[in-house]
Design a protein around this motif. Structure first.
Motif, short mmCIF file in Angstrom:
data_model
loop_
_atom_site.label_atom_id
_atom_site.label_comp_id
_atom_site.label_asym_id
_atom_site.label_seq_id
_atom_site.Cartn_x
_atom_site.Cartn_y
_atom_site.Cartn_z
N GLU A 64 3.16 13.96 -17.09
CA GLU A 64 4.14 13.01 -16.54
C GLU A 64 5.21 12.69 -17.57
O GLU A 64 6.41 12.66 -17.25
N GLY A 65 4.81 12.46 -18.81
CA GLY A 65 5.77 12.14 -19.87
C GLY A 65 6.76 13.26 -20.11
O GLY A 65 7.97 13.02 -20.27
N ALA A 66 6.28 14.49 -20.15
CA ALA A 66 7.16 15.64 -20.40
C ALA A 66 8.19 15.77 -19.28
O ALA A 66 9.37 16.05 -19.54
N LEU A 67 7.76 15.57 -18.04
CA LEU A 67 8.69 15.69 -16.91
C LEU A 67 9.69 14.55 -16.88
O LEU A 67 10.87 14.76 -16.63
N LEU A 68 9.22 13.33 -17.16
CA LEU A 68 10.11 12.18 -17.11
C LEU A 68 11.15 12.19 -18.22
O LEU A 68 12.18 11.53 -18.10
N GLU A 69 10.91 12.95 -19.29
CA GLU A 69 11.90 13.08 -20.36
C GLU A 69 13.09 13.94 -19.94
O GLU A 69 14.14 13.88 -20.56
N VAL A 110 1.43 17.81 -9.30
CA VAL A 110 2.37 16.79 -9.76
C VAL A 110 3.45 16.66 -8.70
O VAL A 110 4.11 17.64 -8.36
N ASP A 111 3.62 15.45 -8.19
CA ASP A 111 4.66 15.16 -7.21
C ASP A 111 5.89 14.71 -8.00
O ASP A 111 5.83 13.72 -8.72
N VAL A 112 6.98 15.46 -7.89
CA VAL A 112 8.17 15.20 -8.70
C VAL A 112 9.37 14.93 -7.80
O VAL A 112 9.66 15.69 -6.87
N SER A 113 10.06 13.83 -8.09
CA SER A 113 11.34 13.53 -7.45
C SER A 113 12.42 13.75 -8.50
O SER A 113 12.28 13.29 -9.64
N TYR A 114 13.49 14.45 -8.12
CA TYR A 114 14.49 14.81 -9.10
C TYR A 114 15.86 15.03 -8.45
O TYR A 114 15.96 15.22 -7.24
N ASP A 115 16.89 15.01 -9.29
CA ASP A 115 18.25 15.31 -8.87
C ASP A 115 18.49 16.77 -9.18
O ASP A 115 18.57 17.16 -10.35
N GLU A 116 18.61 17.59 -8.14
CA GLU A 116 18.73 19.03 -8.33
C GLU A 116 20.02 19.46 -9.01
O GLU A 116 20.13 20.60 -9.46
N LYS A 146 10.80 10.62 -10.90
CA LYS A 146 9.39 10.31 -10.65
C LYS A 146 8.55 11.54 -10.91
O LYS A 146 8.93 12.65 -10.54
N ALA A 147 7.40 11.33 -11.56
CA ALA A 147 6.42 12.40 -11.76
C ALA A 147 5.04 11.77 -11.67
O ALA A 147 4.68 10.95 -12.52
N GLU A 148 4.30 12.09 -10.62
CA GLU A 148 2.98 11.51 -10.41
C GLU A 148 1.93 12.62 -10.32
O GLU A 148 1.97 13.43 -9.41
N VAL A 149 1.00 12.60 -11.27
CA VAL A 149 -0.07 13.60 -11.31
C VAL A 149 -1.22 13.16 -10.42
O VAL A 149 -1.61 11.99 -10.42
N ASN A 150 -1.78 14.11 -9.68
CA ASN A 150 -3.02 13.92 -8.94
C ASN A 150 -4.03 14.87 -9.58
O ASN A 150 -3.99 16.08 -9.36
N LEU A 151 -4.90 14.33 -10.42
CA LEU A 151 -5.86 15.16 -11.15
C LEU A 151 -6.82 15.89 -10.23
O LEU A 151 -7.16 17.04 -10.48
N THR A 204 -7.34 17.71 -16.75
CA THR A 204 -8.69 17.22 -16.46
C THR A 204 -8.89 15.74 -16.74
O THR A 204 -9.91 15.18 -16.34
N CYS A 205 -7.97 15.09 -17.44
CA CYS A 205 -8.22 13.71 -17.87
C CYS A 205 -6.94 12.88 -17.89
O CYS A 205 -5.85 13.38 -17.62
N GLY A 206 -7.09 11.63 -18.25
CA GLY A 206 -5.96 10.72 -18.33
C GLY A 206 -4.92 11.16 -19.34
O GLY A 206 -3.72 10.96 -19.15
N HIS A 207 -5.37 11.76 -20.44
CA HIS A 207 -4.43 12.24 -21.46
C HIS A 207 -3.58 13.38 -20.88
O HIS A 207 -2.38 13.45 -21.12
N CYS A 208 -4.23 14.26 -20.14
CA CYS A 208 -3.50 15.37 -19.49
C CYS A 208 -2.44 14.80 -18.56
O CYS A 208 -1.28 15.24 -18.55
N LYS A 209 -2.83 13.83 -17.77
CA LYS A 209 -1.93 13.18 -16.81
C LYS A 209 -0.73 12.60 -17.54
O LYS A 209 0.43 12.84 -17.17
N ALA A 210 -0.97 11.86 -18.61
CA ALA A 210 0.10 11.22 -19.37
C ALA A 210 1.02 12.25 -20.01
O ALA A 210 2.25 12.08 -20.04
N SER A 211 0.45 13.33 -20.53
CA SER A 211 1.25 14.38 -21.18
C SER A 211 2.21 15.04 -20.20
O SER A 211 3.39 15.23 -20.49
#
Length: 68
Positions: free
Chosen positions: A21-26, A42-48, A32-37, A12-19
């Motif tokens: 995105e941060g968890a995925l990017l780790e 979450v749009d995720v680019s990854y190496d399968e 890439k992990a981009e949240v659309n609130l 629901t908020c910027g903190h949610c977005k950061a949490s």
């Protein structure tokens, strides 16, 4: 490089977005992990070869959010 869109409930908020995105990017293999609130996605680019969809789900759920 693969791409997926995760549907995440409870963001629901910027903190949610950061949490989320941060968890995925780790995760090794996520470039890439981009949240659309507004859409609750979450749009995720990854190496399968390095990371699975299941691992991404677990990372998001560990932050307290549900995958739809």
């Amino acid at each position: 490089m693969a791409q997926t869109i995760l549907k995440v409930q409870g963001m629901t908020c910027g903190h949610c977005k950061a949490s989320v995105e941060g968890a995925l990017l780790e995760l090794a293999g996520v470039s890439k992990a981009e949240v659309n609130l507004e859409e609750g996605t979450v749009d995720v680019s990854y190496d399968e070869t390095d990371v699975s969809i299941e691992a991404m789900h677990e990372a998001v759920e560990e932050q307290g959010y549900d995958i739809a």
